[in-house]
Design a protein around this motif. Structure first.
Motif, short mmCIF file in Angstrom:
data_model
loop_
_atom_site.label_atom_id
_atom_site.label_comp_id
_atom_site.label_asym_id
_atom_site.label_seq_id
_atom_site.Cartn_x
_atom_site.Cartn_y
_atom_site.Cartn_z
N GLU A 20 0.82 -1.22 0.00
CA GLU A 20 0.00 0.00 0.00
C GLU A 20 0.85 1.26 0.00
OE1 GLU A 20 -3.63 0.71 2.10
OE2 GLU A 20 -3.73 -1.42 2.63
N LEU A 21 1.88 1.29 0.84
CA LEU A 21 2.73 2.48 0.87
C LEU A 21 3.79 2.44 -0.22
CD1 LEU A 21 3.35 2.99 4.72
CD2 LEU A 21 1.47 3.82 3.30
N GLN A 22 3.95 1.27 -0.85
CA GLN A 22 4.92 1.12 -1.95
C GLN A 22 6.34 1.44 -1.51
OE1 GLN A 22 4.39 0.59 -5.71
NE2 GLN A 22 2.92 -0.70 -4.66
N LEU A 23 6.67 1.06 -0.29
CA LEU A 23 8.04 1.26 0.19
C LEU A 23 8.71 -0.10 0.32
CD1 LEU A 23 7.41 3.96 2.94
CD2 LEU A 23 8.24 4.31 0.61
N PRO A 24 9.79 -0.32 -0.43
CA PRO A 24 10.43 -1.64 -0.41
C PRO A 24 11.26 -1.83 0.86
CG PRO A 24 11.62 -0.18 -1.87
CD PRO A 24 10.46 0.61 -1.33
N LEU A 25 10.60 -2.13 1.96
CA LEU A 25 11.30 -2.32 3.23
C LEU A 25 11.19 -3.77 3.66
CD1 LEU A 25 10.36 0.85 5.30
CD2 LEU A 25 12.55 0.27 4.28
N TYR A 26 12.33 -4.38 3.94
CA TYR A 26 12.38 -5.78 4.33
C TYR A 26 13.66 -5.95 5.13
CZ TYR A 26 14.59 -4.78 -0.08
OH TYR A 26 15.28 -4.15 -1.07
N PRO A 27 13.76 -7.04 5.88
CA PRO A 27 14.98 -7.23 6.69
C PRO A 27 16.23 -7.20 5.82
CG PRO A 27 13.32 -8.81 7.34
CD PRO A 27 12.79 -8.13 6.10
N LEU A 28 17.25 -6.50 6.30
CA LEU A 28 18.52 -6.45 5.56
C LEU A 28 19.45 -7.57 5.99
CD1 LEU A 28 19.20 -2.61 5.95
CD2 LEU A 28 18.20 -3.78 3.98
N GLN A 29 19.14 -8.18 7.14
CA GLN A 29 20.08 -9.13 7.72
C GLN A 29 19.95 -10.53 7.15
OE1 GLN A 29 18.05 -7.07 9.38
NE2 GLN A 29 19.10 -6.07 11.08
N ARG B 270 -0.90 12.49 12.29
CA ARG B 270 -1.56 11.35 11.65
C ARG B 270 -3.07 11.44 11.77
NH1 ARG B 270 -3.18 5.81 12.08
NH2 ARG B 270 -1.98 4.41 10.74
N THR B 271 -3.53 11.90 12.94
CA THR B 271 -4.97 12.02 13.16
C THR B 271 -5.59 12.99 12.14
OG1 THR B 271 -4.62 11.58 15.50
CG2 THR B 271 -6.73 12.56 14.90
N SER B 272 -4.85 14.06 11.81
CA SER B 272 -5.37 15.05 10.85
C SER B 272 -5.17 14.61 9.40
CB SER B 272 -4.65 16.39 11.04
OG SER B 272 -4.73 16.81 12.38
N LEU B 273 -4.02 13.99 9.11
CA LEU B 273 -3.66 13.71 7.72
C LEU B 273 -4.09 12.32 7.24
CD1 LEU B 273 -0.04 15.15 7.86
CD2 LEU B 273 -1.90 16.09 6.49
N GLY B 274 -4.34 11.42 8.16
CA GLY B 274 -4.63 10.03 7.79
C GLY B 274 -3.37 9.19 7.85
N GLY B 275 -3.55 7.90 8.11
CA GLY B 275 -2.42 7.00 8.34
C GLY B 275 -1.53 6.82 7.13
N LYS B 276 -2.15 6.64 5.96
CA LYS B 276 -1.36 6.30 4.78
C LYS B 276 -0.35 7.39 4.42
CE LYS B 276 -2.26 3.96 0.50
NZ LYS B 276 -3.21 3.54 -0.53
N LEU B 277 -0.83 8.62 4.47
CA LEU B 277 0.02 9.77 4.13
C LEU B 277 1.15 9.94 5.15
CD1 LEU B 277 -0.49 11.61 1.70
CD2 LEU B 277 -1.66 13.20 3.21
N MET B 278 0.76 9.93 6.42
CA MET B 278 1.73 10.22 7.48
C MET B 278 2.72 9.07 7.67
SD MET B 278 2.69 12.64 9.34
CE MET B 278 4.13 12.59 10.41
N ASP B 279 2.23 7.82 7.58
CA ASP B 279 3.12 6.67 7.76
C ASP B 279 4.21 6.68 6.69
OD1 ASP B 279 1.37 6.02 9.76
OD2 ASP B 279 0.51 4.27 8.77
N LYS B 280 3.82 7.03 5.46
CA LYS B 280 4.79 7.02 4.37
C LYS B 280 5.82 8.14 4.56
CE LYS B 280 5.21 6.51 -0.58
NZ LYS B 280 4.54 6.11 -1.82
N ALA B 281 5.34 9.34 4.92
CA ALA B 281 6.28 10.45 5.15
C ALA B 281 7.25 10.11 6.27
CB ALA B 281 5.50 11.72 5.47
#
Ligand SMILES: [Zn+2]
Length: 583
Positions: free
Chosen positions: A337-346, A518-529
């Motif tokens: 959903e956030l399109q951020l390629p985050l995964y364990p590096l180890q 986050r409460t004002s902007l919504g989770g998706k926007l704020m989590d990604k930023a």
């Protein structure tokens, strides 16, 4: 099914293996475990599977050319010859803020090699920060193979339908080279299609004779298994509070109320082990049993023949299912959903967690009254190994003999297992996201990372209808006020004068200020930023510097002027960070 290829796919997507009976029709191949070294994971033949901590910089050019120049100079390390490098093609370039991720695939005579992928992540200055490689080993002879193509696309789909014993629709077909376990290349039709029941299949058909080279069920959403979990915790789902009849830990015992508080959910993309048994191992979460001195006494990861994981909290397996579900869900949200390629590096694959990985035993300390023993469950994200340990306290061999709820000060026997509460599960995962986003440059200055963990935990459980709104840890921390943290800590506190050196305390300022945004902007926007901003920070970044990074990230991500204003006000009016509006 060829395990080599299953592994390739698990690293990048969501694949469900064939059922046991179908898998049995394929000849199994031996797979050797990867070897971990200082800068990555390697196959037994020395070929790299994953590389990081690389001290290498390309001369500045476009990302595709810079990544290719890295591969050219490290072809041997990646297990690919110079002539094969010449046949690589770029399959995608994805940018995450400053980071460009360039993916290559192998080709033979211009035809893509099935399941081949080299992903090189780099910065604009040419610094290579991460490489994930699933090179298909090829010989020089392979490159000059002459292929016979005698089966048409239509005939290939018919062959797939016959093999599966069911009609297929929504068919996509691509020509590939499939390299089998004897390193023999075959020209093949690679078919992705849907059957009547809605299951998606990937079937590879030999172009020469119509035989099936590879077949697997695939899914982008849910797997074929289910289990019972707390969502996000037993109190929220039951609208109860700790101490209500039936809603106490009591040494990890089950009650009718706590049993009823469970929710049936889908467990996505779990896999079968070599014996065809289902295990909590998937592309985004991976249950492990870590040999920690206090916990080595029982195995907490279920392995079973049926696909329903139905356990109550008095079972050693319950916490494992709970943690799998919530970790998988957050990792899917971040990546899809956030399109951020985050995964364990180890390591390669899903986030490794031990559902009962850490508890402190009162017997290790002196000064306890005679006959008293206590167990303190604690949780942590381990920076070096990238493993999360969730504390197991009073459940199964907990050893506590102190009555609940009559717990003496300083002894936390009454605390439930930490992985029974999504707030704790996601808090620890938040440290992991922070670690991976920064490429191992996580900062806990002024409790920054604790605040990051609380922020993601709080956002996650609030979105699930968590009733304690401004308080974190309703179930796992209910009996110990020290474990309760709040999301309105900016009330009566100012930056920097009230930021102490106690990380969990100070972290509340970060989580509170960002939760207000986050409460004002919504989770998706704020989590990604938040994640993109953190990705830019270093290991000594303080809260104000991190807030500045999040503002810059928000602007890069295309926040509107009004949204920028909302974020800026949360940082400077609700809170008192000395930040500047990006120009
Ligand atoms: Zn923490």
């Amino acid at each position: 099914m060829f395990r080599k290829n299953l592994k390739n796919y698990l690293a990048g997507g969501c694949i469900i293996p064939l059922s046991t009976s179908m898998a049995a029709t394929r000849e199994p191949t031996t797979e050797f475990p990867l070897v971990q070294k200082e800068n990555g994971w390697f196959h037994q033949d020395g070929r790299a599977a994953q590389l990081f901590n690389l001290d290498w910089k390309a001369s500045t050019d476009d990302p595709g050319k810079m990544a290719l120049s890295y591969i050219r100079q490290h072809a041997k390390l990646l297990g690919i010859s110079d002539s094969q490098v010449k046949q690589l093609s770029v399959s995608s370039i994805r940018k995450m803020a400053d980071i460009a991720i360039v993916r290559f695939r192998q080709n033979i005579q211009g035809v893509p090699v099935f399941a081949s992928d080299i992903a090189v992540s780099l910065m604009p200055d040419g610094k290579i920060i991460y490489v994930a490689s699933t090179v298909v080993p090829l010989t020089e002879d392979n490159l000059v193979t002459t292929f016979r193509a005698e089966i048409s696309k239509t005939e290939a789909v018919q062959a797939a339908q016959t093999w599966l014993g069911r009609p297929l629709t929504h068919t996509q077909i691509q020509r590939n080279v499939y390299v089998d376990e004897h390193k023999q290349p075959h020209s093949a039709w690679n078919i992705v299609a849907t059957d009547k029941g809605g299951d998606e299949w990937n079937v590879v058909v030999n172009q020469a004779d119509g035989t099936i080279l590879d077949a697997r069920k695939i899914s982008l959403e849910f797997g074929s298994s289910q289990g019972y979990v707390y969502k996000p915790d037993p109190l929220t789902s039951a609208h109860a509070k700790y101490g209500d009849p039936g809603y106490i830990n009591d040494h990890g015992k089950d009650t009718p109320q706590l049993k009823a508080a469970r929710v049936l959910v889908d467990l996505s993309d779990i896999t079968q082990n070599g014996d065809g048994k289902w295990q909590l191992v998937g592309p985004r979460a991976h249950c492990i049993t870590q040999s920690y001195q206090h916990i080595a006494d029982y195995n907490s990861c279920p392995v079973q023949t049926n696909t329903l994981f139905d356990y109550t909290r008095d079972s050693r397996y319950f916490a494992a299912i709970n943690a799998y579900y919530h970790i998988d869900r957050v990792m899917n949200y971040v990546n899809t959903e956030l399109q951020l390629p985050l995964y364990p590096l180890q390591y390669t694959g899903g986030v490794k967690y031990d559902p009962h990985g850490w508890r402190e035993d009162g017997n290790d300390y002196s000064g306890l009254p005679p006959g008293e023993d206590w167990i303190e469950p604690r949780s942590r994200y381990l920076l070096a190994s990238g493993i999360i340990e969730y504390g197991g306290g009073s459940n199964n061999h907990g050893g506590s003999n102190i009555d609940d709820p009559g717990v003496p000060a300083g002894a936390y026997t009454a605390m439930p297992d930490m992985a029974e509460d999504a707030a704790v599960i996601v808090h620890e995962l938040g440290h992991g996201l922070h670690d991976w986003a920064t490429n191992h440059h996580l900062s806990n200055e002024e409790g920054l990372s604790e605040g990051v963990g609380d922020y993601f935990a709080g956002g996650y459980i609030r979105d699930m209808g968590y009733s304690g709104y401004n308080k974190l840890q309703p179930w796992a921390g209910a009996t110990n006020p020290d474990n309760i943290r709040v999301f309105d800590w900016y009330i009566g506190h100012q930056y920097p004068k009230d930021i102490s050196n106690s990380p969990h305390n100070a972290g509340q300022y970060w989580s509170s200020c960002n939760m207000a945004a986050r409460t004002s902007l919504g989770g998706k926007l704020m989590d990604k930023a938040m994640l993109v901003g953190l990705a830019m920070t270093g290991h000594e970044t303080n809260q104000a510097q991190a807030a500045q990074a999040v503002l810059i990230a928000a602007q890069t991500l295309g926040f509107t002027a009004a949204q920028m204003d909302t974020l800026f006000k949360a940082y400077t009016h609700t809170c008192t960070y000395p930040v500047k509006k990006p120009g």
